[in-house]
Design a protein around this motif. Structure first.
Motif, PDB file in Angstrom:
ATOM      1  N   UNK A  74       6.088  -4.105  -2.450  1.00 59.40           N
ATOM      2  CA  UNK A  74       4.734  -3.265  -3.044  1.00 59.40           C
ATOM      3  C   UNK A  74       3.704  -3.479  -1.639  1.00 59.40           C
ATOM      4  N   UNK A  75       3.191  -2.345  -1.297  1.00 60.19           N
ATOM      5  CA  UNK A  75       2.220  -2.163  -0.263  1.00 60.19           C
ATOM      6  C   UNK A  75       2.431  -2.271   1.064  1.00 60.19           C
ATOM      7  N   UNK A  76       3.859  -2.429   1.420  1.00 60.25           N
ATOM      8  CA  UNK A  76       4.234  -2.539   2.725  1.00 60.25           C
ATOM      9  C   UNK A  76       3.901  -1.309   3.723  1.00 60.25           C
ATOM     10  N   UNK A  77       3.546  -0.042   3.223  1.00 60.94           N
ATOM     11  CA  UNK A  77       3.101   0.828   3.874  1.00 60.94           C
ATOM     12  C   UNK A  77       1.578   1.198   3.835  1.00 60.94           C
TER      13      UNK A  77
END
Length: 81
Positions: A74-77
């Protein structure tokens, strides 16, 4: 009141059948049903059936850790245009 007699609230399905019998079933416990000529008789038989099913057992809440593997990414991009 002792530890073994803690009251529980359970929901019961009452079904009136055309032949005059009444079936009482514990919702969530499909194996526990009873029949009687009146609702009171069916509920009394259901209580006996429930007590026999539990015997010396007890019911208590059990929590499980919910696996959420997608949260690892989650949130890696968040900085990727």
């Amino acid at each position: 009141m002792n530890e073994r007699s803690t009251p529980m609230t359970m929901y019961v399905l009452i079904e009136h059948h055309p032949e005059g019998t009444i079936t009482a079933s514990l919702i969530g416990w499909p194996a526990i049903t009873a029949q009687g000529g009146t609702e009171a008789e069916a509920l009394h038989a259901l209580r006996r059936s429930f007590a026999a099913q539990l015997g010396d057992a007890k019911i208590f809440p059990l929590e499980f850790e919910e696996a959420r593997p997608w949260l690892q990414t989650a949130g890696m991009f968040h900085d990727d245009p």
